[in-house]
Every structure is written in C-alpha cells, then in structure tokens.
Design a protein around this motif. Structure first.
Motif, PDB file in Angstrom:
ATOM      1  N   ALA A 104       0.852  -1.186   0.000  1.00 33.53           N
ATOM      2  CA  ALA A 104       0.000   0.000   0.000  1.00 33.53           C
ATOM      3  C   ALA A 104       0.889   1.237   0.000  1.00 33.53           C
ATOM      4  O   ALA A 104       1.983   1.227   0.570  1.00 33.53           O
ATOM      5  CB  ALA A 104      -0.905  -0.002   1.235  1.00 33.53           C
TER       6      ALA A 104
ATOM      7  N   ASP B 277       1.157  -9.117   3.389  1.00 29.89           N
ATOM      8  CA  ASP B 277       0.108  -8.475   4.186  1.00 29.89           C
ATOM      9  C   ASP B 277      -0.018  -6.971   3.903  1.00 29.89           C
ATOM     10  O   ASP B 277      -0.395  -6.198   4.780  1.00 29.89           O
ATOM     11  CB  ASP B 277       0.334  -8.717   5.677  1.00 29.89           C
ATOM     12  CG  ASP B 277       1.697  -8.209   6.133  1.00 29.89           C
ATOM     13  OD1 ASP B 277       2.495  -7.824   5.257  1.00 29.89           O
ATOM     14  OD2 ASP B 277       1.948  -8.180   7.346  1.00 29.89           O
ATOM     15  N   GLU B 278       0.314  -6.581   2.675  1.00 29.93           N
ATOM     16  CA  GLU B 278      -0.011  -5.234   2.196  1.00 29.93           C
ATOM     17  C   GLU B 278       0.585  -4.135   3.063  1.00 29.93           C
ATOM     18  O   GLU B 278      -0.088  -3.172   3.425  1.00 29.93           O
ATOM     19  CB  GLU B 278      -1.536  -5.059   2.103  1.00 29.93           C
ATOM     20  CG  GLU B 278      -2.221  -6.141   1.311  1.00 29.93           C
ATOM     21  CD  GLU B 278      -3.719  -6.190   1.522  1.00 29.93           C
ATOM     22  OE1 GLU B 278      -4.236  -5.283   2.188  1.00 29.93           O
ATOM     23  OE2 GLU B 278      -4.364  -7.125   1.027  1.00 29.93           O
ATOM     24  N   GLN B 279       1.855  -4.259   3.412  1.00 27.46           N
ATOM     25  CA  GLN B 279       2.497  -3.224   4.211  1.00 27.46           C
ATOM     26  C   GLN B 279       2.560  -1.903   3.441  1.00 27.46           C
ATOM     27  O   GLN B 279       2.777  -1.885   2.231  1.00 27.46           O
ATOM     28  CB  GLN B 279       3.915  -3.656   4.584  1.00 27.46           C
ATOM     29  CG  GLN B 279       3.969  -4.763   5.639  1.00 27.46           C
ATOM     30  CD  GLN B 279       3.363  -4.330   6.962  1.00 27.46           C
ATOM     31  OE1 GLN B 279       3.691  -3.274   7.487  1.00 27.46           O
ATOM     32  NE2 GLN B 279       2.459  -5.140   7.485  1.00 27.46           N
ATOM     33  N   GLU B 280       2.406  -0.814   4.152  1.00 32.27           N
ATOM     34  CA  GLU B 280       2.493   0.489   3.519  1.00 32.27           C
ATOM     35  C   GLU B 280       3.959   0.896   3.375  1.00 32.27           C
ATOM     36  O   GLU B 280       4.764   0.708   4.297  1.00 32.27           O
ATOM     37  CB  GLU B 280       1.736   1.532   4.343  1.00 32.27           C
ATOM     38  CG  GLU B 280       1.746   2.911   3.674  1.00 32.27           C
ATOM     39  CD  GLU B 280       0.944   3.938   4.454  1.00 32.27           C
ATOM     40  OE1 GLU B 280       0.307   3.571   5.449  1.00 32.27           O
ATOM     41  OE2 GLU B 280       0.972   5.112   4.037  1.00 32.27           O
TER      42      GLU B 280
END
Lengths: 408, 182
Positions: free
Chosen positions: B68, B106-109
C-alpha cells in the motif's frame, strides 16, 4: 499506521452456549425446515456469501446461490459440511448452484471463484447461471475466471442492471445496482470498480398468490405476505447508492403524497427497506451514509471485515457510527449509545471477549413472516473451516426505550 | 486453479512493450483505492496459451504480494514526472523488471515508491486493459479465426499494430518523494 479500534469484543454473554449435537444451528434448521439460510463467511477483509435456498416446491431439494468467493477452500468446505449434515446434495450435483454472482472483479471478491469452478464446474451443469456486472479488470483472477467461462458454454451468463429480477421458486432476487446509467460508463472507466458492484435485494417468501380448492374447482388468490428482505450491498459506494435512490425512489415524498400512497399500496414496502443489510464495502467510510442506513432501516446490519486494525481500517468509524445512529439516534439528545449487539450490528472478524473468533454469521429466515430472523456465530477464524456444530445463537437483546424511539 | 501445461504456453508480449524471451518481469496492478491509500498487487508475468489467452501457470494467481502507498505519493513519484495525465486509477498496470523488497503478503504500507520498484517501470495499462477486454468478450461469445474476419477489419488492425510498434514504451522514471513526506 495506527488504526483506532472501532469494534469492541463480542460479550460471551450475548451468545447462547454451543448446543448439544448436532448443534444449535442444525437443530434450528430441523425445527424450521422451510427456512432460507444465509451465510456471511469470515474471510477477513473480503466477501464470501452463501444462500441455501428453501426446499424446492417440486422436489424438496435445497439449492444454492453463491455471492462472491474471496478465497479458495473455505466455501467448498462449508458445502461439504452442509452435505454431511444432510441439508444439501453432494457438492457438484447437476443444477445445484442456481446462481453464482461475482459482484465485481476485485481480488477480495473473486479470488476464490476459479477454485470453485475447478471443483464443481462441468458439463453436468452444477452451475446454472453466472452474473457479473460487465466491468473489465486486468488482474489474474479476472483472466482465469474468463478462461473458465469461455470453456463452460453450459453456464448461462448475464450482466444484470438495476431492476433485473430472478425468481427461484420461493426466493426472488432483484438487482438494485449497477444502474443502466453506470453500466453505460464502464467502458470508459468513468465508474469506479466498487460502484460497478451488483447489489442484491433478496425477498423471501416471494410468493404472492396461493391456490385454494373450493368444492369442484381451485381458485387462485392473491396473498401479499410481509416477507423478509435481505440487502446484500457488495462494495457499492456513494455513486451506486445515489443511482439506486433514483431508480428505487422513496415512497414518502411530501411533494407527491398521492403517488407515494399508490406506490406503497402497489409494492407494500419502501423499495430499499430490508430486514438484514450486508453493509457495503466492509463498512468503509465511502460505502454507506446515515441517510442510506435510515432508509434501509434494517434491524440487522452485518459487516464482512476484520474488526478494525486492518490495512484500510475496515470497518471505519464513520460507517459504524452511521449504522449505529440509524438504529439509535443519540447525537441530538446525547443518549448513551447501546452496544452493537443491542443494535443488531455484527462484524465477521470480531473476537469474543474471551479472545476467540466470533466467526462467520449464519442467518435463518423463516417462511412465516411473523418469526424473527435468527442469527448464529460459527466461531471460525478467516483461514479455518466452519464447524456447523460449533454454532452459537445470538441472543435477542430487547431494544431499550431510547432505541425504539429512534427508529426512523 | 486453472491447469495449463507449461509446454503449451509462451510469455505474454504486450504490443507496446516487446519483451525478450526468458525475461522475469513482474505484473503489477493498482487493485484498489481506499481513502488515501492505493493497493498495488504484484504477480508473476502472465503467459499466453495455445488459444491466445493470458494465463498464470500453476495457480500463480494466488502467488501474489502486495503493498500500500499513499495515492498522492504514487502520483508524485510516478505519474507526474512521466506526464501520465490521469490520476492513479484502479486497473492501471505496470511491467516491472526489478521489483524491490517492499512487497509483502500483508499489504504493508511503504513511504517511498522506490521500495517497490528498484529499476525501470513500464506503463502497460492500455495493453493490459485490452487483453482483459478480449478475455471478457471471448468468454461471452464465439471467437472467430482471422480468415473469417472482414478484410477491412484486419487491415485496420494491422495498421494500428504497426503504429503502436513504432512507438514502444519508454521506461518511466521514479522521482524521490517530496521532502518531508515521510
């Protein structure tokens, strides 16, 4: 990023204990064998929904409607469990899935459909119809789905728009969105993918007539029933709901009371009112607003998401507050807010106050209009299979005087 | 997953971005915009099966990583410096030869797009959308062979392909995030 916790734990005391074998859900179904069953499966931030239709009036077989499959494995495992419980025929049986709906082509809605098709699709015709909005999206899930459909000529395909209706014996499905106006803007990408969502109103029972033998003949009589309605909101956002309020106008318009009265006489209820609302877009802040929630006025509101703390902060404080305010107006008078359980608001990803998952949600909708919808929590985590015997019924918490007064 | 025999496929080569055999590009799509965040997903590069369909071999549809990023940062670092005149929108697609280490399950920013793209990036949105549209229409109805298509249509299509091939995609440059954006 720190996300505020907007959903508290579910009190153990708000759920009945696990019932004796075969479990409280299966016992409830046995007590009400004509009920419609709805499952909102706990897959984290994503949608997977199953309708187990009431026994067909011709052959007494329960068939299925599947609305989105976010991830592989979990829905097929549920079908296996339902078959083992004697509720449905073996998964994959010809004609079993009357309708498969991909509300829109996001990964968290169609990521498991290829798996479902690999398991059950075939010339025997397990899957009768497939609905999708007609929105084109360049992801592997979309391509794999199209490849599967290209080689499955036995599946009838439809791109429904608002007003499309399908009646499956006792149950009627009506598409509330996307509107024709939105559909015609898909090709230029003038519509966001979430607003391409197929939103569905489910009516049960849909039957509006009955046959009455009288002497040597049978008369057919109209039987308007106060049936139950489920509104499945997919990921629809403001644009889609705004169009829906145009296509399905409110019936209490002070500027044309006569028309409103005639419409109400004709259709019985407000087009958008429902008894159960699967809140759109995992209760993101753009999925719903207070006005929509007041118009739907559903005593039960369900959210398919983790219980806060996910990457996107689903469910969002704004959406949850709109859902709460629609059930109990506190902001004007400053009345203390009732709990989500008292307000009928449930999130698939919630934990119990003991720390275990509350899990997927099952709703049992009786054919008898006067009986309330019964809810059950299934105790599963997003990646664990559902154990039907572990179901715990959501105890009915009587609304307080304050919340009754707030009903729109 | 859709099982496709590996020996019956070849790597997909977008019209606008001819790719050499054996390349290891990633296929990146802007999957979703939620509030201020854009979700990017990265998959292995697709192949083309014997019928001309894009496929992800061996169930690699689920073999994706994600990240993200603030949508304004994405626009500032990638869209603006390359004069992409649109705002980032769902369905934008990119070919990425050298993905960086910022991708996760896990869609880390990330706070700098260079954490995702270590080298050049190619905007293949037009090709990707066209391929998806063709897949959609193939699933809806008959797929005629070229000889059954009108000669005029074929000539027009060949002309379009020649024009596009004459203007291959150039790699997009990624600028540093604005000062103070972290």
């Amino acid at each position: 990023m720190t996300v505020p916790q907007v959903v508290g734990p579910v009190p153990e005391a708000s759920l009945a204990p696990v019932g004796p074998a075969p479990g409280s859900l299966l016992a409830a179904i046995a007590d009400d064998p004509d009920a419609l069953l709805y499952f909102l499966i706990n897959v984290g931030d994503g949608d997977a929904q199953l309708l187990v239709l009431p026994p067909d009036s011709n052959d007494r077989v329960r068939r299925l409607v599947v609305v989105d499959v976010a991830a592989p494995g979990k829905l097929p495992a549920l079908l296996d469990a339902l078959h083992a419980a004697g509720l449905i025929e073996a998964p994959g049986t010809a004609g079993q899935i009357r309708l498969l709906v991909a509300t829109h082509p996001h990964f968290d809605h169609i990521g498991g459909i290829s798996d479902l098709l690999d398991r059950y699709n075939g010339p025997s015709g397990c899957i009768d119809q497939f609905w999708e909005p007609g929105y084109i999206f360049p992801t592997p899930s979309f391509h794999n789905l199209m490849v599967a459909l290209e080689s499955s000529p036995w599946i009838r395909r439809l791109q429904p728009t608002a007003g499309t209706r399908l009646t499956l014996d006792w149950v009627r499905l009506t598409a509330l969105g996307p509107s024709v106006g939105l559909r015609n803007r898909f090709d230029t990408y003038g519509v966001g993918i979430n607003d391409s969502s197929i939103t569905l109103m489910i009516d049960y029972p849909a039957t509006q007539m009955f046959a009455q033998p009288t002497g040597d003949r049978t008369d057919r009589r109209p039987a308007p029933q106060p049936g139950r309605r489920l509104l499945l909101g997919a990921d629809a956002q403001f644009t889609s709901w705004a169009q829906a309020t145009v296509d399905f106008p409110a019936l209490q318009q002070s500027h044309n009371a006569t028309l409103a009265k005639e419409l109400r006489t004709a259709i019985g209820k407000d087009y958008l009112s429902a008894d159960l609302f699967k809140i759109s877009h995992h209760a993101s802040k753009h999925g719903i607003n207070l006005e929509l929630m007041e118009r739907v006025a559903a005593p039960i509101a369900l959210v398919s998401s983790v219980a806060g703390g996910g990457r996107y902060g689903f469910p969002h404080q704004l959406a949850m507050d709109a859902a709460r305010e629609a059930r109990q107006a506190t902001t004007t008078k400053g009345t203390p807010r009732e709990t989500d359980q008292q307000l009928g608001i449930h999130v698939t990803g919630s934990d119990l106050d003991s720390g275990t998952p509350a899990g997927s949600i099952a709703a049992l909708i009786s054919r008898a209009g006067g009986r309330p919808i019964r809810l059950f929590r299934l105790g599963d985590a997003p990646r664990t299979p559902i154990d039907l015997a572990a179901a715990r019924e959501v105890l009915v918490v009587k609304p307080t005087k304050a919340s009754r007064a707030a009903k729109p | 997953m859709t099982a496709v025999p590996p020996d019956s496929v070849v790597g997909w080569a977008p019209v606008d971005l001819p790719l050499p055999a054996g390349h290891q590009h990633s296929y990146v799509v802007l999957e979703e915009l939620v509030g201020r965040l854009a979700l990017l997903r990265r998959w292995p590069w697709p192949a083309v099966d014997q019928y001309g369909r894009l496929v992800w071999i061996g169930g690699s549809e689920q073999d994706c990583s994600a990240a993200a990023i603030d949508v304004d940062l994405l626009r500032t670092q990638l869209y603006v410096p390359n004069r992409l005149r649109r705002r980032p929108r769902c369905g934008d697609a990119f070919a990425v030869p050298d993905p960086a280490g910022g991708w996760s399950s896990d869609e880390q920013e990330v706070t700098d797009l260079r954490e995702l793209f270590a080298g050049p990036v190619y905007d293949i949105s037009a090709d990707a959308r066209e391929a998806a549209k063709l897949a959609y229409h193939a699933g809806l109805g008959a797929v005629p062979t070229a000889e059954k298509v009108d000669e005029q249509v074929r000539a027009k299509q060949a002309e379009t392909l020649r024009a596009r091939a004459a203007r291959p995609l150039r790699p997009l440059r990624i600028t540093a995030p604005p000062r103070g954006s972290r």
